[in-house]
Design an enzyme around this catalytic site. Structure first.
Site, PDB file in Angstrom:
ATOM      1  N   CYS A 109      17.817  75.945   0.541  1.00 16.38           N
ATOM      2  CA  CYS A 109      17.763  77.355   0.168  1.00 16.38           C
ATOM      3  C   CYS A 109      18.791  78.180   0.922  1.00 16.38           C
ATOM      4  N   CYS A 114      19.325  79.192  -2.765  1.00 14.05           N
ATOM      5  CA  CYS A 114      18.955  80.594  -3.028  1.00 14.05           C
ATOM      6  C   CYS A 114      19.919  81.618  -2.414  1.00 14.05           C
ATOM      7  N   LYS A 117      23.694  81.470  -3.522  1.00  9.91           N
ATOM      8  CA  LYS A 117      23.647  81.718  -4.972  1.00  9.91           C
ATOM      9  C   LYS A 117      23.402  83.191  -5.253  1.00  9.91           C
ATOM     10  N   TYR A 250      18.334  75.881 -14.332  1.00  7.90           N
ATOM     11  CA  TYR A 250      18.551  76.894 -13.297  1.00  7.90           C
ATOM     12  C   TYR A 250      19.967  76.839 -12.695  1.00  7.90           C
ATOM     13  N   GLU A 254      22.864  79.546 -13.505  1.00  8.73           N
ATOM     14  CA  GLU A 254      23.104  80.541 -12.450  1.00  8.73           C
ATOM     15  C   GLU A 254      24.536  80.451 -11.925  1.00  8.73           C
ATOM     16  N   HIS A 522       8.638 106.184 -13.755  1.00  2.11           N
ATOM     17  CA  HIS A 522       9.666 106.490 -14.731  1.00  2.11           C
ATOM     18  C   HIS A 522      10.855 107.138 -14.043  1.00  2.11           C
ATOM     19  N   GLU A 527       8.611  99.624 -15.794  1.00  2.00           N
ATOM     20  CA  GLU A 527       7.535 100.289 -16.530  1.00  2.00           C
ATOM     21  C   GLU A 527       7.266  99.599 -17.872  1.00  2.00           C
TER      22      GLU A 527
HETATM   23  P1  FAD Z   1      14.949  71.510   1.607  1.00  2.00           P
HETATM   24  O1  FAD Z   1      15.104  72.965   1.789  1.00  2.00           O
HETATM   25  O2  FAD Z   1      15.919  70.837   0.721  1.00  2.00           O
HETATM   26  O3  FAD Z   1      15.019  70.865   3.074  1.00  2.00           O
HETATM   27  C1  FAD Z   1      14.990  69.486   3.305  1.00  2.00           C
HETATM   28  C2  FAD Z   1      15.777  69.203   4.585  1.00  2.00           C
HETATM   29  O4  FAD Z   1      15.479  67.889   5.043  1.00  2.00           O
HETATM   30  C3  FAD Z   1      17.283  69.239   4.340  1.00  2.00           C
HETATM   31  O5  FAD Z   1      17.921  69.963   5.374  1.00  2.00           O
HETATM   32  C4  FAD Z   1      17.686  67.769   4.400  1.00  2.00           C
HETATM   33  O6  FAD Z   1      19.013  67.583   4.794  1.00  2.00           O
HETATM   34  C5  FAD Z   1      16.696  67.255   5.428  1.00  2.00           C
HETATM   35  N1  FAD Z   1      16.458  65.814   5.397  1.00  2.00           N
HETATM   36  C6  FAD Z   1      16.361  65.008   4.300  1.00  2.00           C
HETATM   37  N2  FAD Z   1      16.096  63.752   4.677  1.00  2.00           N
HETATM   38  C7  FAD Z   1      16.010  63.760   6.043  1.00  2.00           C
HETATM   39  C8  FAD Z   1      15.747  62.770   7.019  1.00  2.00           C
HETATM   40  N3  FAD Z   1      15.472  61.509   6.664  1.00  2.00           N
HETATM   41  N4  FAD Z   1      15.751  63.114   8.318  1.00  2.00           N
HETATM   42  C9  FAD Z   1      16.018  64.391   8.697  1.00  2.00           C
HETATM   43  N5  FAD Z   1      16.262  65.378   7.805  1.00  2.00           N
HETATM   44  C10 FAD Z   1      16.256  65.056   6.501  1.00  2.00           C
HETATM   45  N6  FAD Z   1      14.397  78.398  -4.908  1.00  2.00           N
HETATM   46  C11 FAD Z   1      13.951  79.668  -4.983  1.00  2.00           C
HETATM   47  O7  FAD Z   1      12.783  79.922  -4.690  1.00  2.00           O
HETATM   48  N7  FAD Z   1      14.772  80.687  -5.366  1.00  2.00           N
HETATM   49  C12 FAD Z   1      16.070  80.479  -5.678  1.00  2.00           C
HETATM   50  O8  FAD Z   1      16.780  81.422  -6.029  1.00  2.00           O
HETATM   51  C13 FAD Z   1      16.573  79.159  -5.597  1.00  2.00           C
HETATM   52  N8  FAD Z   1      17.853  78.911  -5.878  1.00  2.00           N
HETATM   53  C14 FAD Z   1      18.328  77.637  -5.755  1.00  2.00           C
HETATM   54  C15 FAD Z   1      19.661  77.410  -6.055  1.00  2.00           C
HETATM   55  C16 FAD Z   1      20.178  76.145  -5.967  1.00  2.00           C
HETATM   56  C17 FAD Z   1      21.633  75.917  -6.275  1.00  2.00           C
HETATM   57  C18 FAD Z   1      19.332  75.071  -5.576  1.00  2.00           C
HETATM   58  C19 FAD Z   1      19.886  73.684  -5.474  1.00  2.00           C
HETATM   59  C20 FAD Z   1      18.011  75.282  -5.282  1.00  2.00           C
HETATM   60  C21 FAD Z   1      17.483  76.576  -5.374  1.00  2.00           C
HETATM   61  N9  FAD Z   1      16.154  76.849  -5.105  1.00  2.00           N
HETATM   62  C22 FAD Z   1      15.687  78.125  -5.212  1.00  2.00           C
HETATM   63  C23 FAD Z   1      15.221  75.773  -4.719  1.00  2.00           C
HETATM   64  C24 FAD Z   1      14.986  75.768  -3.168  1.00  2.00           C
HETATM   65  O9  FAD Z   1      16.214  75.706  -2.504  1.00  2.00           O
HETATM   66  C25 FAD Z   1      14.108  74.589  -2.811  1.00  2.00           C
HETATM   67  O10 FAD Z   1      12.932  74.643  -3.576  1.00  2.00           O
HETATM   68  C26 FAD Z   1      13.721  74.563  -1.330  1.00  2.00           C
HETATM   69  O11 FAD Z   1      14.844  74.558  -0.511  1.00  2.00           O
HETATM   70  C27 FAD Z   1      12.859  73.337  -1.053  1.00  2.00           C
HETATM   71  O12 FAD Z   1      12.510  73.279   0.297  1.00  2.00           O
HETATM   72  P2  FAD Z   1      12.137  71.887   0.983  1.00  2.00           P
HETATM   73  O13 FAD Z   1      11.652  72.240   2.355  1.00  2.00           O
HETATM   74  O14 FAD Z   1      11.288  71.088   0.110  1.00  2.00           O
HETATM   75  O15 FAD Z   1      13.522  71.101   1.089  1.00  2.00           O
HETATM   76  P1  NAP Z   2      16.618  70.502 -13.697  1.00  2.00           P
HETATM   77  O1  NAP Z   2      15.696  71.657 -13.828  1.00  2.00           O
HETATM   78  O2  NAP Z   2      16.042  69.173 -13.460  1.00  2.00           O
HETATM   79  O3  NAP Z   2      17.561  70.452 -15.007  1.00  2.00           O
HETATM   80  C1  NAP Z   2      18.495  69.454 -15.216  1.00  2.00           C
HETATM   81  C2  NAP Z   2      19.417  69.823 -16.361  1.00  2.00           C
HETATM   82  O4  NAP Z   2      20.410  68.820 -16.495  1.00  2.00           O
HETATM   83  C3  NAP Z   2      18.722  69.922 -17.711  1.00  2.00           C
HETATM   84  O5  NAP Z   2      19.344  70.924 -18.457  1.00  2.00           O
HETATM   85  C4  NAP Z   2      18.969  68.530 -18.312  1.00  2.00           C
HETATM   86  O6  NAP Z   2      18.992  68.527 -19.721  1.00  2.00           O
HETATM   87  C5  NAP Z   2      20.359  68.249 -17.809  1.00  2.00           C
HETATM   88  N1  NAP Z   2      20.666  66.822 -17.717  1.00  2.00           N
HETATM   89  C6  NAP Z   2      19.943  65.877 -17.094  1.00  2.00           C
HETATM   90  N2  NAP Z   2      20.561  64.689 -17.187  1.00  2.00           N
HETATM   91  C7  NAP Z   2      21.689  64.881 -17.895  1.00  2.00           C
HETATM   92  C8  NAP Z   2      22.742  64.026 -18.325  1.00  2.00           C
HETATM   93  N3  NAP Z   2      22.740  62.724 -18.024  1.00  2.00           N
HETATM   94  N4  NAP Z   2      23.751  64.566 -19.018  1.00  2.00           N
HETATM   95  C9  NAP Z   2      23.767  65.878 -19.313  1.00  2.00           C
HETATM   96  N5  NAP Z   2      22.800  66.742 -18.950  1.00  2.00           N
HETATM   97  C10 NAP Z   2      21.765  66.238 -18.241  1.00  2.00           C
HETATM   98  O7  NAP Z   2      17.624  70.717 -12.503  1.00  2.00           O
HETATM   99  P2  NAP Z   2      18.297  71.908 -11.692  1.00  2.00           P
HETATM  100  O8  NAP Z   2      18.881  72.972 -12.527  1.00  2.00           O
HETATM  101  O9  NAP Z   2      19.205  71.168 -10.780  1.00  2.00           O
HETATM  102  O10 NAP Z   2      17.129  72.561 -10.855  1.00  2.00           O
HETATM  103  C11 NAP Z   2      16.360  71.806  -9.934  1.00  2.00           C
HETATM  104  C12 NAP Z   2      15.242  72.651  -9.387  1.00  2.00           C
HETATM  105  O11 NAP Z   2      15.769  73.585  -8.442  1.00  2.00           O
HETATM  106  C13 NAP Z   2      14.540  73.485 -10.443  1.00  2.00           C
HETATM  107  O12 NAP Z   2      13.397  72.821 -10.930  1.00  2.00           O
HETATM  108  C14 NAP Z   2      14.182  74.755  -9.726  1.00  2.00           C
HETATM  109  O13 NAP Z   2      12.820  74.771  -9.368  1.00  2.00           O
HETATM  110  C15 NAP Z   2      15.039  74.791  -8.473  1.00  2.00           C
HETATM  111  N6  NAP Z   2      15.930  75.974  -8.580  1.00  2.00           N
HETATM  112  C16 NAP Z   2      15.389  77.216  -8.569  1.00  2.00           C
HETATM  113  C17 NAP Z   2      16.212  78.323  -8.727  1.00  2.00           C
HETATM  114  C18 NAP Z   2      15.614  79.703  -8.734  1.00  2.00           C
HETATM  115  O14 NAP Z   2      14.482  79.853  -8.319  1.00  2.00           O
HETATM  116  N7  NAP Z   2      16.319  80.699  -9.216  1.00  2.00           N
HETATM  117  C19 NAP Z   2      17.568  78.143  -8.919  1.00  2.00           C
HETATM  118  C20 NAP Z   2      18.092  76.859  -8.940  1.00  2.00           C
HETATM  119  C21 NAP Z   2      17.259  75.771  -8.776  1.00  2.00           C
HETATM  120  P3  NAP Z   2      17.697  68.170 -20.623  1.00  2.00           P
HETATM  121  O15 NAP Z   2      16.947  69.480 -20.793  1.00  2.00           O
HETATM  122  O16 NAP Z   2      18.291  67.655 -21.877  1.00  2.00           O
HETATM  123  O17 NAP Z   2      16.888  67.147 -19.882  1.00  2.00           O
END
Ligand code: FAD
Ligand code: NAP
Length: 541
Positions: A109, A114, A117, A250, A254, A522, A527
């Site tokens: 995040c 997050c 982004k 997502y 985004e 408003h 709203e």
């Molecule tokens: P993470 O935050 O991924 O943390 C896991 C940590 O564990 C990482 O630092 C990793 O390197 C570490 N780790 C892994 N394996 C090991 C190991 N063996 N030993 C030590 N460390 C290890 N969510 C929202 O709510 N709002 C958003 O706007 C949003 N935007 C997103 C945009 C993008 C591009 C992406 C990819 C995700 C977004 N998310 C968003 C999702 C959000 O980032 C995740 O849901 C959240 O970070 C999950 O938290 P977590 O603690 O499960 O894992």
């Molecule tokens: P995702 O929700 O798993 O979506 C994957 C996308 O890739 C889908 O559109 C899927 O299409 C496509 N895809 C999968 N395999 C493919 C292939 N072989 N060739 C072409 N297209 C393929 O993944 P994500 O966008 O990476 O998000 C992961 C999670 O991160 C989300 O579930 C969300 O909770 C979190 N996140 C949250 C935010 C936020 O809160 N604003 C922002 C970013 C991420 P199909 O529909 O055809 O399967």
């Protein structure tokens, strides 16, 4: 029962330690039925706990709790457990991307999700605001252009301050943070390998897995060599130029949205539908708005290879893709290709097989009970690696905090995964809470639903006369339950702010009648949430 265990255990002169008693308690809870006392001994021997006691060490384990992963969930859980008086360690380690990108403490995040982004989304919104500004009378002569490097540096220095803040917070709360990769060796023992390859071993009474996910690659020629993922984008040392994003969820929408907002030429390759799992009417409206603002969609195609035409920063890449419906093959040239086809749970290289924690072999996700407990009683899991749960930061934080309180604070409050509000930060933001229309129909039947629709034109869009008929809201109510709201969807500015309040209302079980009885603010976009009129039902769409 305790006497039975004392036969095997050396108790130090100062008397049994807290951990020793905890261990006995654990052994009794899990293993002590008269007939299986022997197997309890064998099990204790197997999992290393007995050796610890026999070794005469005062403390059975090094830590009460070891948290693997210092992201949203892991940090929340470890800080809460330490605040409740436990001895806690958190390990966090970032494996570099194939392009060599890496980052600091805090997880996805903060570093590659997050935070960067939303800041880059804000950069794009400011570009739109600049265009609007002229209509409101602001005069500026110079050509407006965007500087990628300035944005990237500013965003990353803010992230740096957050990384530092997390370290300080852990130190202040007495959580021992170790920057090393953790892997189970035995049920209560892990190996930690730091970036210099040094191995250290730690034991704990309980463990929390919070290792998150990393972007999936396509497994086609050229993907790891030439493409980037969201893990690379936010700190990319050069402007990506003409960009192809693969995937339509997502991350792709985004990132594609803000890149286009910076003035770049953006194409999104869609395998099937936009935003699977979301209300499709709303998802298509968000997509149509993007298309109207110049983003190209290549629908029903998947890439089959990526070749380098010219190296550089950015270089030139050729992408070959095939139709999912016909034999058609297409080619395109881009400066950058960003793969956003989903994320894989980081559970395959942490020794879960050695300790018997079950994972779903299809997706690497960890099934847990409603207390985030895996099939191995002293190992818990939270956040993105959970099977069938939301992958969102606030969900991981809530689950981590509540877990620590249940384990160490005498609480019995569980994480509520129902009606989680979320927002997709597309150029026109889409916020939702509860069920998509399709799912509501599937669960309750059309005849039992009352669905309200409303177009809105935000006041701030009127003077610059933009995006009329694009913002939209939808309310889904269950007639069988007093018209309780079971789905809320909003497409428009500040969707996160609008949806958050609505999330509270839905948590309280808000009904249509209660919304009708609420007075609005408003003039606002929010709203719309209390001005859905029955007469407007299905007047559009
Ligand atoms: P993470 O935050 O991924 O943390 C896991 C940590 O564990 C990482 O630092 C990793 O390197 C570490 N780790 C892994 N394996 C090991 C190991 N063996 N030993 C030590 N460390 C290890 N969510 C929202 O709510 N709002 C958003 O706007 C949003 N935007 C997103 C945009 C993008 C591009 C992406 C990819 C995700 C977004 N998310 C968003 C999702 C959000 O980032 C995740 O849901 C959240 O970070 C999950 O938290 P977590 O603690 O499960 O894992
Ligand atoms: P995702 O929700 O798993 O979506 C994957 C996308 O890739 C889908 O559109 C899927 O299409 C496509 N895809 C999968 N395999 C493919 C292939 N072989 N060739 C072409 N297209 C393929 O993944 P994500 O966008 O990476 O998000 C992961 C999670 O991160 C989300 O579930 C969300 O909770 C979190 N996140 C949250 C935010 C936020 O809160 N604003 C922002 C970013 C991420 P199909 O529909 O055809 O399967």
């Amino acid at each position: 029962m305790f006497g039975h265990y004392n036969v095997f255990v050396h108790v130090s002169q100062s008397g049994p330690s807290r951990s020793y008693l905890t261990l006995l308690d654990l052994l009794c809870k899990h293993y002590c039925h008269t007939v299986i006392q022997l197997s309890a001994y064998v099990q204790a021997h197997k999992d290393g706990s007995l050796q610890h006691l026999l070794s005469g060490e005062n403390e059975a384990y090094d830590y009460d709790l070891i948290v693997i992963g210092g992201g949203s969930g892991g940090l929340a859980c470890s800080k809460e457990a330490a605040a409740l008086g436990k001895k806690v360690m958190v390990l966090d380690y970032v494996v570099p991307t194939p392009k060599g990108t890496t980052w600091g403490l805090g997880g996805t995040c903060v570093n590659v999700g997050c935070i960067p982004k939303k800041l880059m989304h804000q950069t794009a919104l400011l570009g739109t605001a600049l265009q609007d500004a002229r209509k409101f009378g602001w005069e500026f002569d110079e050509t407006v252009k965007h500087n990628w490097d300035t944005m990237k540096t500013a965003v990353n220095s803010y992230i740096g301050s957050l990384n530092w803040g997390y370290r300080v917070a852990l130190r202040d709360k007495n959580v021992n943070y170790v920057n090393a990769y953790a892997e189970f060796l035995e049920p209560h023992k892990i190996k930690a390998v730091n970036k210099r390859g040094k191995e250290t071993f730690y034991t704990a009474d309980k463990f929390v897995l919070a290792t998150g996910e990393r972007p999936r690659y396509l497994g086609i020629p050229g993907d790891k060599e030439y493409c980037i993922t969201s893990d690379d984008l936010f700190s990319l040392p050069y402007c990506p130029g003409k960009t192809l994003l693969i995937g339509a969820s997502y991350v792709s929408l985004e990132c594609g949205g803000f890149l286009a907002g910076l003035g770049l030429d953006v194409t999104i390759m869609v395998r099937s539908i936009l935003l699977r799992g979301f209300d499709q009417d709303m998802a298509n409206r968000a997509g149509a708005h993007m298309e109207e603002h110049g983003i190209k969609f290549l629908r029903k195609y998947v890439p089959i290879k990526v070749e380098e035409l010219e190296a550089g920063t950015p270089g030139r890449l050729k992408v070959t893709a095939k139709s999912t419906e016909t034999d058609e093959i297409i080619e395109g040239e881009y400066n950058t290709v960003l793969i956003a086809v989903g994320r894989d749970a980081c559970t395959d290289k942490i020794g879960l097989d050695k300790v018997g924690v079950k994972v779903n072999p299809k997706n690497g996700k960890v099934p847990v009970n409603d207390e985030e407990q895996t099939n191995v009683p002293h190992i818990f899991a939270i956040g993105d690696i959970l099977e069938g749960k939301w992958e969102l930061t606030p969900v991981a934080i809530q689950a981590g905090k509540l877990l620590a309180r249940r384990l160490y604070g005498g609480s019995n409050v569980k994480c509520d995964y129902i009606n989680v509000p979320t927002t997709v930060f597309t150029p026109l933001e889409y916020g939702s809470c509860g069920l998509p229309e399709e799912k509501a129909i599937e669960l309750y039947g059309t005849e039992n639903l009352e669905i309200f629709h409303s177009l809105l034109w935000p006041l701030e869009f009127t003077v610059p006369s933009r995006d009329n008929n694009q913002c939209y809201a939808k309310l889904i109510c269950n007639k069988l339950d007093n018209d309780r709201v079971i789905g809320f969807h909003y497409l428009g500015p500040n969707a996160g702010e609008v949806t958050q309040g609505f999330g509270v209302a839905m948590k309280c079980g808000v009904t249509k009648e209660q919304l009708d009885g609420t007075i609005g603010i408003h003039p606002t976009c929010a709203e719309v949430t209390i001005t859905f009129y029955r007469i407007l039902q299905h007047f559009v769409g």
